[in-house]
Design a protein around this motif. Structure first.
Motif, PDB file in Angstrom:
ATOM      1  N   LEU A 135       0.808  -1.229   0.000  1.00  0.00           N
ATOM      2  CA  LEU A 135       0.000   0.000   0.000  1.00  0.00           C
ATOM      3  C   LEU A 135       0.844   1.285   0.000  1.00  0.00           C
ATOM      4  CD1 LEU A 135      -2.761  -0.772   2.661  1.00  0.00           C
ATOM      5  CD2 LEU A 135      -2.947  -0.973   0.192  1.00  0.00           C
ATOM      6  N   VAL A 139      -0.409   5.556  -0.366  1.00  0.00           N
ATOM      7  CA  VAL A 139      -0.393   6.537   0.722  1.00  0.00           C
ATOM      8  C   VAL A 139       0.569   7.705   0.461  1.00  0.00           C
ATOM      9  CG1 VAL A 139      -1.141   4.866   2.432  1.00  0.00           C
ATOM     10  CG2 VAL A 139       1.307   5.221   2.062  1.00  0.00           C
ATOM     11  N   PRO A 141      -0.041  10.499  -0.980  1.00  0.00           N
ATOM     12  CA  PRO A 141      -0.662  11.778  -0.594  1.00  0.00           C
ATOM     13  C   PRO A 141      -0.636  12.007   0.912  1.00  0.00           C
ATOM     14  CG  PRO A 141      -2.028  10.630  -2.170  1.00  0.00           C
ATOM     15  CD  PRO A 141      -0.969   9.669  -1.754  1.00  0.00           C
ATOM     16  N   LYS A 142      -0.672  10.873   1.681  1.00  0.00           N
ATOM     17  CA  LYS A 142      -0.634  11.029   3.133  1.00  0.00           C
ATOM     18  C   LYS A 142       0.688  11.664   3.566  1.00  0.00           C
ATOM     19  CE  LYS A 142      -3.302   9.803   6.117  1.00  0.00           C
ATOM     20  NZ  LYS A 142      -4.453  10.602   6.630  1.00  0.00           N
ATOM     21  N   GLU A 145       0.448  15.210   3.063  1.00  0.00           N
ATOM     22  CA  GLU A 145      -0.398  15.769   4.117  1.00  0.00           C
ATOM     23  C   GLU A 145       0.379  15.948   5.420  1.00  0.00           C
ATOM     24  OE1 GLU A 145      -4.835  14.560   5.130  1.00  0.00           O
ATOM     25  OE2 GLU A 145      -3.395  13.303   6.209  1.00  0.00           O
ATOM     26  N   TYR A 254       6.172   7.294   6.238  1.00  0.00           N
ATOM     27  CA  TYR A 254       4.794   6.805   6.274  1.00  0.00           C
ATOM     28  C   TYR A 254       4.647   5.827   5.117  1.00  0.00           C
ATOM     29  CZ  TYR A 254      -0.232   6.811   7.040  1.00  0.00           C
ATOM     30  OH  TYR A 254      -1.513   6.433   7.338  1.00  0.00           O
ATOM     31  N   VAL A 289      -0.120   0.197   7.984  1.00  0.00           N
ATOM     32  CA  VAL A 289       0.602   1.332   7.403  1.00  0.00           C
ATOM     33  C   VAL A 289       1.222   2.063   8.581  1.00  0.00           C
ATOM     34  CG1 VAL A 289       0.433   3.396   6.004  1.00  0.00           C
ATOM     35  CG2 VAL A 289      -1.099   1.487   5.570  1.00  0.00           C
ATOM     36  N   GLY A 312      -0.207  10.086  17.072  1.00  0.00           N
ATOM     37  CA  GLY A 312      -0.611   9.172  15.995  1.00  0.00           C
ATOM     38  C   GLY A 312       0.540   8.356  15.458  1.00  0.00           C
ATOM     39  N   ASP A 314       3.329   5.591  15.036  1.00  0.00           N
ATOM     40  CA  ASP A 314       3.474   4.220  15.514  1.00  0.00           C
ATOM     41  C   ASP A 314       4.782   4.053  16.273  1.00  0.00           C
ATOM     42  OD1 ASP A 314       1.166   2.612  14.194  1.00  0.00           O
ATOM     43  OD2 ASP A 314       1.921   3.975  12.649  1.00  0.00           O
TER      44      ASP A 314
ATOM     45  N   THR B  89      -6.117  14.476  17.911  1.00  0.00           N
ATOM     46  CA  THR B  89      -5.099  13.707  18.630  1.00  0.00           C
ATOM     47  C   THR B  89      -5.681  12.374  19.089  1.00  0.00           C
ATOM     48  OG1 THR B  89      -4.265  15.810  19.411  1.00  0.00           O
ATOM     49  CG2 THR B  89      -3.410  13.833  20.483  1.00  0.00           C
ATOM     50  N   LEU B  92      -6.128  10.067  16.118  1.00  0.00           N
ATOM     51  CA  LEU B  92      -4.862   9.493  15.637  1.00  0.00           C
ATOM     52  C   LEU B  92      -4.317   8.467  16.633  1.00  0.00           C
ATOM     53  CD1 LEU B  92      -3.203  12.659  14.109  1.00  0.00           C
ATOM     54  CD2 LEU B  92      -4.075  10.679  12.887  1.00  0.00           C
ATOM     55  N   ARG B  93      -4.535   8.739  17.918  1.00  0.00           N
ATOM     56  CA  ARG B  93      -4.105   7.787  18.929  1.00  0.00           C
ATOM     57  C   ARG B  93      -4.886   6.476  18.776  1.00  0.00           C
ATOM     58  NH1 ARG B  93      -5.249  10.430  23.686  1.00  0.00           N
ATOM     59  NH2 ARG B  93      -3.319  11.623  23.608  1.00  0.00           N
ATOM     60  N   LEU B  94      -6.164   6.671  18.472  1.00  0.00           N
ATOM     61  CA  LEU B  94      -7.008   5.485  18.262  1.00  0.00           C
ATOM     62  C   LEU B  94      -6.440   4.604  17.140  1.00  0.00           C
ATOM     63  CD1 LEU B  94      -9.656   4.003  18.967  1.00  0.00           C
ATOM     64  CD2 LEU B  94     -10.775   5.394  17.231  1.00  0.00           C
ATOM     65  N   PHE B  95      -5.930   5.233  16.085  1.00  0.00           N
ATOM     66  CA  PHE B  95      -5.341   4.480  14.980  1.00  0.00           C
ATOM     67  C   PHE B  95      -4.250   3.546  15.475  1.00  0.00           C
ATOM     68  CE2 PHE B  95      -6.178   7.080  10.873  1.00  0.00           C
ATOM     69  CZ  PHE B  95      -7.508   6.704  10.946  1.00  0.00           C
ATOM     70  N   ARG B  96      -3.457   4.097  16.401  1.00  0.00           N
ATOM     71  CA  ARG B  96      -2.352   3.306  16.882  1.00  0.00           C
ATOM     72  C   ARG B  96      -2.850   2.139  17.732  1.00  0.00           C
ATOM     73  NH1 ARG B  96       0.573   7.054  19.773  1.00  0.00           N
ATOM     74  NH2 ARG B  96       0.163   5.900  21.684  1.00  0.00           N
ATOM     75  N   ARG B 119      -6.205   6.299   7.316  1.00  0.00           N
ATOM     76  CA  ARG B 119      -4.841   5.791   7.212  1.00  0.00           C
ATOM     77  C   ARG B 119      -4.297   5.974   5.804  1.00  0.00           C
ATOM     78  NH1 ARG B 119      -3.192   2.567  11.540  1.00  0.00           N
ATOM     79  NH2 ARG B 119      -4.923   1.839  12.818  1.00  0.00           N
ATOM     80  N   VAL B 120      -5.188   5.924   4.829  1.00  0.00           N
ATOM     81  CA  VAL B 120      -4.729   5.947   3.431  1.00  0.00           C
ATOM     82  C   VAL B 120      -5.083   7.265   2.753  1.00  0.00           C
ATOM     83  CG1 VAL B 120      -4.897   4.781   1.204  1.00  0.00           C
ATOM     84  CG2 VAL B 120      -4.922   3.445   3.332  1.00  0.00           C
ATOM     85  N   GLY B 121      -6.351   7.664   2.910  1.00  0.00           N
ATOM     86  CA  GLY B 121      -6.796   8.881   2.231  1.00  0.00           C
ATOM     87  C   GLY B 121      -6.401  10.133   3.016  1.00  0.00           C
ATOM     88  N   LEU B 122      -6.695  11.262   2.431  1.00  0.00           N
ATOM     89  CA  LEU B 122      -6.377  12.523   3.100  1.00  0.00           C
ATOM     90  C   LEU B 122      -7.381  12.782   4.211  1.00  0.00           C
ATOM     91  CD1 LEU B 122      -5.463  14.880   0.138  1.00  0.00           C
ATOM     92  CD2 LEU B 122      -3.934  13.684   1.715  1.00  0.00           C
TER      93      LEU B 122
END
Lengths: 318, 575
Positions: A135, A139, A141-142, A145, A254, A289, A312, A314, B89, B92-96, B119-122
């Motif tokens: 992937l 990503v 564009p991320k 961003e 990323y 990701v 956010g 990792d 915040t 984003l923390r939740l993502f982790r 995670r992938v899109g803007l």
């Protein structure tokens, strides 16, 4: 790094005629590819295969000269290997496919294999080819961003692309559309050889753009150390696809978890060796990701990540 | 006794009866035990699979509810109009923390999108698009937590949308996209026996989770999900596990449990060969035990039947030998039961048979010279002392054919024998009729004794009547012979007086005989008698004079006697 070299030497005398043979087509050198190769072996072991015991591996190293990949792929096919593993990006998979392998190809790439025409669809590859996508290309564009978030005042951001990469056009397209959404200008720069890197960083230092977003490209990914050194040297905030970059002193990365993608490639290779048909093995996308930041580098560059970015991440290198 | 006989007579019956008596209850017992064992094992398997399905469902439910509860932290604070950096915040923390979450969208109390992170899109911040009419929000407002149907991202990865509202409207709502591929970690960790597995289907029966991720990535395809749906359908609403076939056609035992919330089903399936392994093992055990006991029962039955046959065999052999005449044989059975009694009674019978045979033999001997009725009489007394030698008055009768020697020389031997047998047949009947004792016969001559060994009333009269009857009968024959041209005659002589009578001879060749001058006299009288003549001495004549018409022939010179002897005749028509 040593494991790759060791594997290279063991392969020469591990060619027991009864063992199935994997042709491992690698775009880089054993040195640069070591971590990926370890992940691949781990996956292979999970599927029950141990190099030299019940499987032999025939390695071909392009050592960064991607133009040699088609010739190396043909070499493997002429050796009549049982399976071609094509890790490390779309060029490898395309070279293996173009070489007309009648045996199964298991690829590992960051791009979209459907868009690249490697497979018909994710669930039905439609041929003797399957594999794993990390992937990373999706990503890109991320990355823009994230850089934008770090430098909200910047109006122009530099984007480095490898014009020889088959995924370059689609990535640029996505980046331009993202830039429009974010309201920034892009300064597109090209680099397809290592000696072009310095010029890119040098131009950033001069031009209006004061940060670099690297597109997803294996050639860049495997040269993270060099890129990190240059970024530090020129004091340029940069983001690439692989964690190797912040680990080597770069600012942030990323992209898809290459450990996961290479490990799964190994598992798939094992399953094919066990007799499963590639048509029964859908293309896998990595689930992870990862976002890695280096706070030490940020401090050295005089930049500061917002709290939400840090939370956010990792992995945070301090 | 030869072996073949063993398998015909009583032996197989005994063997079968004894064998069945042991083996039949064993088989019944084994079968019942196997049946109950099978039922118990099935019940245990049912319980086991049921528990595993429930716990698997609980784990899947935990996976979803963990995500839901983490999402819950995003709907705690009331919305203001300001840009809320803190929520980003948190997101984003939740993502982790929740790697399965692909994107999070926060909606404020007016149904406007305030934040979207992916995670992938803007990301989108403060886009303020109105999303209040979306089914996710409508559903979440109705039920607090709303789960979408499973969708397949790019036709491959299963995705679920979860929408959640806070405990008051001011905190708004959160919508999250979840990549269900990550249930793999949960579902692949569920162990059902050795080779069993768990999988998850959504309401329409599409595969959401399976230890083989490549199947999940094609869960949207009918051919992939159909075999799994078939297992779920086989279980149906009824209680307990069901057997079905998996995609590879193997028989599996499967049980299911529902996952509350998204309305999924967790199915645990175990290959039947493994699930039933304890049942098969128990059945095998029972079968081996049964086979062993049956063989043992067979051996036991064989041994018992053999033991029971032993006295019968002895009896059979004994009776055969007794039947063959070995009356001295005794059957020796010491079993103390009916067989011994039977053997004893056979032994008794053999003794009695020996006595009977001796009796028969004696009768047969007596009958050689006594008339049958006399012989019986003698035998009945059980005393053959009558045959002992003694001196008594007897009447001796001699008879023979005249001119027989000349005749026999002129015709074929067959003819001679035929004539003789006619002759003796007639004489034998007469002797028997008068109960006279046949002493001897040789050629055409015959000697008969009256009044010995058994005394009779008026022996002389009986002897005379015997002679008359003989003469009459033989003359009847002579008529026939003469018509055939045989020139023979018949004469009789009799004399009475004392004589020594008794048995003479050796071993089985015993005869009864009389010795004395009276015998010679009778023989001489016979010799001097012409055809159709009956001559007697004076003593005899004197005894019958009053009863029979005699003819005084006068004195005759008889060979062997010094003086002439008075001789009397009697016509054969005198009776």
């Amino acid at each position: 790094m040593m494991a790759g070299a060791a594997a290279w030497t063991t392969s020469s005398h591990a060619q027991k005629p009864s063992l199935p043979v994997i042709g491992y087509l690698c775009p880089e050198s054993p040195d640069l590819f070591g971590s990926r190769l370890r992940a691949f072996h781990q996956g292979l072991r999970e599927a029950g295969f141990f190099e030299g015991q019940n499987v032999a591996i025939e390695y071909r190293w392009a050592n960064g000269q991607y133009a040699r990949l088609p010739a190396l792929a043909r070499e493997l096919i002429e050796r009549n290997v049982d399976l071609v593993v094509a890790p490390g990006g779309a060029p490898v998979a395309l070279a293996a496919k173009a070489a007309g392998a009648t045996k199964t190809i298991v690829f590992e790439m960051g791009g979209d294999p459907v868009q690249l025409g490697v497979v018909d669809s994710l669930s039905r590859s439609g041929g003797n080819i399957t594999g794993v996508s990390s992937l990373s290309v999706d990503v890109s564009p991320k990355r823009l961003e994230l850089m934008h978030e770090l430098l909200p005042a910047a109006t122009t951001l530099g984007v480095v692309t490898n014009p020889t990469s088959p995924t370059a056009p689609s990535q640029l397209q996505r980046l331009r559309s993202a830039a429009e959404t974010l309201g920034v200008h892009l300064q597109i720069m090209s680099a397809s050889k290592e000696d072009e890197f310095e010029a890119v960083f040098a131009s950033v230092a001069k031009e209006s753009a004061n940060a670099l977003v690297f597109t997803s490209d294996p050639y860049f990914a495997f040269r993270s150390k060099r890129l990190a050194d240059l970024a530090m040297e020129y004091g340029v905030p940069a983001i690439t696809q692989t964690r190797d970059f912040p680990m080597a002193g770069g600012l942030m990365s990323y992209g898809g978890d290459f450990m996961q993608s290479h490990r799964r490639t190994g598992i798939y290779a094992g399953r094919v060796l066990k007799g499963e048909k590639p048509a029964d093995l859908p293309v896998q996308l990595v689930t992870k990701v990862e976002f890695v930041i280096n706070l030490k580098t940020a401090k050295l560059l005089g930049r500061e990540f917002s709290a939400s970015v840090v939370s956010g991440a990792d992995e945070v290198i301090e | 006794m030869i072996v073949r006989d063993r398998f015909r007579g009583l032996f197989p019956k005994y063997f079968l009866a004894l064998f069945l008596a042991v083996a039949f209850p064993l088989v019944i017992n084994g079968t019942i035990e196997a049946w109950f064992g099978y039922r118990d094992q099935r019940a245990r398997l049912d319980q086991l699979l049921g528990v595993q399905a429930t716990s698997a469902a609980a784990e899947i439910h935990n996976f979803i509810s963990d995500i839901a509860s983490q999402l819950g932290w995003l709907v705690q604070q009331p919305w203001s109009d300001e840009v809320d950096e803190e929520r980003r915040t948190d997101a984003l923390r939740l993502f982790r923390q929740a790697p399965a979450i692909v994107s999070v969208t926060l909606i404020d109390n007016n149904g406007l999108e305030r934040l979207h992170v992916s995670r992938v899109g803007l990301n989108r911040i403060e886009s303020r698009t109105d999303r209040s009419a979306e089914p996710a929000l409508v559903g979440a407002h109705a039920r607090q937590v709303w789960f979408s149907d499973v969708s397949y991202n790019r036709g491959s990865e299963p995705y679920l949308t979860i929408a959640l509202v806070g405990n008051r409207s001011a905190v708004g709502a959160v919508i999250a996209e979840v990549n269900l591929k990550l249930i793999w970690d949960v579902v692949s960790a569920i162990k059902v026996g050795e080779t069993g597995l768990a999988f998850v289907l959504d309401r329409p029966g599409r595969l959401i989770a399976h230890p083989d991720i490549s199947l999940v990535l094609r869960g949207v395809e009918e051919t992939t999900s159909q075999p799994f749906r078939a297992i779920r359908d086989a279980i149906g609403p009824r209680a307990g596990f069901a057997t079905s076939r998996d995609a590879q056609g193997r028989q599996v035992a499967a049980s299911e449990a529902p996952v509350a919330g998204p309305d999924w089903t967790v199915v645990v399936a175990q290959p039947l060969s493994e699930a039933y392994a304890p049942i098969y093992a128990a059945l095998r055990r029972t079968t081996v035990l049964l086979a062993g006991s049956t063989i043992f029962a067979g051996l036991l039955a064989y041994a018992f039947a053999h033991r029971m046959m032993e006295p019968i065999k002895l009896l059979e052999e004994g009776t055969e030998r007794i039947g063959a005449g070995s009356f001295e044989h005794r059957i020796s059975i010491q079993t103390g039961d009916e067989f011994q009694r039977l053997a004893n009674s056979f032994n008794r019978m053999a003794g009695e048979l020996a006595l009977a045979q001796q009796h028969q033999e004696r009768i047969a001997k007596l009958k050689r010279f006594l008339a049958p009725q006399v012989a019986d009489l003698v035998d009945r007394t059980g005393d053959d002392s009558v045959l002992d030698g003694r001196r008594t008055d007897v009447v001796v009768v001699f008879c023979d054919l005249r001119g027989f020697t000349a005749f026999s020389a002129g015709v074929a031997p067959e003819e001679v024998m035929s004539v003789l047998s006619e002759y003796y047949e007639v004489l034998g009947r007469v002797i028997a009729q008068f109960e006279a004792t046949l002493i001897s016969f040789s050629g055409d001559g015959l000697m008969v004794l009256v009044n010995a060994p058994v005394p009779v009333e008026e022996p002389a009269l009986r002897a005379v009547d015997l002679a008359i009857e003989m003469q009459k009968r033989v003359q009847g024959l002579i008529g026939g012979w003469r018509s055939r041209g045989y020139n023979v005659g018949f004469g009789v002589g009799l004399a009475s007086g004392p004589a020594t009578v008794g048995r003479i001879g050796y071993d089985d060749r015993l005869d009864y005989t009389a010795i004395g001058s009276v015998v010679n006299l009778a023989a001489r009288l016979c010799a001097s008698a012409a055809d159709a003549e009956i001559l007697m001495d004076a003593g005899t004549a004197a005894s019958v004079r009053d009863k029979r018409a005699l003819e005084d022939i006068g004195s005759r010179q008889i060979k062997g006697f010094d003086e002439a002897i008075p001789v009397f005749g009697i016509s054969c028509d005198a009776l």
